[in-house]
Each structure stands twice: as C-alpha cells, then as structure tokens.
Motif scaffolding. Structure first.
Motif, PDB file in Angstrom:
ATOM      1  N   VAL A 268      -3.493   9.579  -5.286  1.00 13.63           N
ATOM      2  CA  VAL A 268      -3.255  10.066  -6.644  1.00 13.63           C
ATOM      3  C   VAL A 268      -3.518  11.564  -6.751  1.00 13.63           C
TER       4      VAL A 268
ATOM      5  N   CYS B 128       2.533  12.634 -14.733  1.00 14.76           N
ATOM      6  CA  CYS B 128       1.980  12.095 -13.489  1.00 14.76           C
ATOM      7  C   CYS B 128       1.156  13.162 -12.756  1.00 14.76           C
TER       8      CYS B 128
ATOM      9  N   GLY C 134      -2.748  13.043 -11.692  1.00 16.94           N
ATOM     10  CA  GLY C 134      -3.245  13.344 -10.358  1.00 16.94           C
ATOM     11  C   GLY C 134      -4.372  14.357 -10.382  1.00 16.94           C
TER      12      GLY C 134
END
Length: 320
Positions: free
Chosen positions: A78, A156, A160
C-alpha cells in the motif's frame, strides 16, 4: 523541545525533503519500466540496509507473528508499490498536481485517524497545523486537468501515503527503524517483481542507461536508505501525527529542485505555499507554542504558591 523531540523533528523533515527530491528523479525515469525500476530501487536498498540492521536481526524477524508479517506486506504493497502505481495511474489522465494535492492532505487524515484508532480525540493544534500544511501544498502545486479515473487513483495515492505512516507504527517496536526499512524494501522488491511478471511480462526489466542509472541510484541510496531510516526514526520519536506534518515539505522540495533539471519553476505561488507549510508544521508540532512560552518566561508573574499565572489553564496531558 527536548533532545528526543528535536532529533525526531529534524529526521522527519530531512526524510520528507529527500522524498521531495525523488519526484525530480522520477521525471528522468519516464521511459523506464515502472516495476523494474521499483525492483532495482528497493532490492539495492535492501542489500545496503541489511548490514545496518544490527545484531539479532534474524531472531527478531523469526519472532514476528503471522499477523505482523501481513502488516509488513500491506505496508509495502500500500505505502510503497501501491502508492507509486497509483501516482503513475493518476497521471495518465490527470496533471501531476492533482495526485500531489491529494497526497498533501495526508497530514489531515493522519491527524484525525491516528487519535481515533487510539481511542482519543484529535489534538486541535495538530489538526489546525495539518490543515495549513494541506493548503500550503495546494498553493505550491496548484490544480490541473483531471477526470474521474484521475481523481480515483489520486485518492488511492492518498491512502498509500497514509498507510505508509500508520501501518508502520506497530512494527517499529519489535524491529526498529533500520531492520523495518530493510524488511519492507525486501518485500516491496518481491512485490514489484511479481507486478512486473504478471502485468508487463518479459519487458518488465532492462538495463538502464547512464541517466536512468543515476536516478535509480539516487532513489535507492539517498531517498530509500537514508530517507526511510530517517523517517522511521523520526516517527519513533514524535509519533505519526506530528511526523506526517512534514510530508508537506515533499511538494516544497519538489518545487525547489524541479528548476535544476528544467521540469518546473519556483515563483510567488510556490513561495507562498512554502511559507504556509512552514507555518503549519510549526503550529502542529508545537514549536510556536513553545516559542511563545519562552518569550513570556522572563516576565511571568507567580502566585503566592509558586505557580505561574495561567498555569491552571494548561490542557491536562499536554507537555510544557
């Protein structure tokens, strides 16, 4: 500010400045396969970090529970491989400033998320400082063209960035900053190779040219080895909430170094944003409050019991 806090502040700031410089290096790797570049970067960094891991590294790794290994795999997937993939995917349909603005919101998310996970309320000063940092990052980068996919991948990328800080906290105690950095780099290298083989195929890795080699060496040695160790040492000393404030220095460093390779300019907007980021970091880290207390200290009046006026208004649990 005690020695531990001062050292943690400097380490977190240095790490984020180095990461900001990596965005300039990324501009030199536009033609190099993503997965192969990540594999070389993290693989070389792991080899360099292993001798620094200290005695008993193997025993500490063997002592990790399966759930801790799962966390490390998630941290690499991630916060490292996934983060970089999300930024690249976002920039296919969005200008680079768009994911940059979302990533600049990470201090706000961490300032709210970490206290909630600990069962406490967010600290007002940290939250206000994080908001200033986010606004400053926006001013440095501006906004740009995008679409729904660009926005989704930018979110996203934000996840992360948040995961890179939050997922690492429980692993710092058993592993320490150096061994943690070496371990997640090894995992990230394996994950990058898997992505390359499954998604790209045979062309996922090639020999870099001279410019690409220099950029990859900078990312591996300076950004990853030095930057990761400094980041996790800072995180260990001042906590995720305050450490993540310094991520606002990433776009500032990127804006300052971009003119060196002819990929950008530094003007009034960047200077204003840099000032806002600095103010937000000073506010959120408590530096402004400590500086104000130091200026008032010589002239503080005391009550008959020896306690300074206003002492009773100090927030319980907050350090002097």
């Amino acid at each position: 500010m005690n020695a531990t806090t001062s050292r943690g502040t400097l380490l977190a700031a240095l790490a984020c400045v180095l990461v900001g410089g990596s965005f300039t290096a990324n501009s030199l790797l536009g033609e190099y396969p993503y997965a192969g570049g990540q594999f070389l970067r993290y693989g070389l960094a792991c080899l360099l970090l292993l001798p620094l891991a200290g005695k008993g590294a193997t025993a500490r790794l063997r002592a990790l529970a399966p759930r801790q290994w799962v966390r490390l795999c998630l941290l690499a997937a991630v916060g490292m491989v996934g983060f970089n993939l999300a930024v690249i995917a976002a920039e296919r349909t969005a200008e680079p400033a768009v994911p940059g603005v979302f990533v600049g919101c990470a201090p706000v998310v961490v300032a709210v998320l970490v206290p909630l996970l600990d069962g406490r309320r967010p600290q007002r000063a940290v939250l206000h400082g994080a908001l200033l940092v986010a606004v400053g990052a926006f001013a440095v980068q501006g906004w740009g063209r995008t679409d729904g996919a660009g926005l989704a991948f930018s979110v996203c990328a934000l996840a992360g960035e948040v995961g890179f800080a939050v997922l690492a906290v429980p692993a710092l105690r058993p592993l320490g900053p150096r061994l943690l950095s070496a371990t997640v780099c090894a995992v990230a290298a394996l994950e990058s190779a898997a992505v390359g083989l499954l998604v790209v195929g045979g062309g996922w890795l090639r020999r870099p040219d001279a410019v690409e080699t220099a950029a990859l060496l900078w990312q591996a040695v300076v950004v990853t080895v030095v930057g990761f160790v400094c980041w996790y040492m800072g995180l260990q000393r001042i906590g995720a909430e305050r450490a993540t404030l310094f991520s606002g220095l990433i776009p500032v460093a990127a804006a300052c170094t971009a003119p060196l390779v002819g990929t950008g300019s530094y003007g009034l907007a960047q200077a204003t944003g840099s000032a806002l980021v600095g103010l937000g970091v000073a506010l959120g880290s408590g530096a402004l409050r400590r500086a104000g207390r130091a200026r008032r200290a010589p002239g503080r009046a005391f009550r008959g019991n020896g306690r300074p006026l206003g002492h009773e208004n100090r927030v319980p649990g907050m350090p002097d």
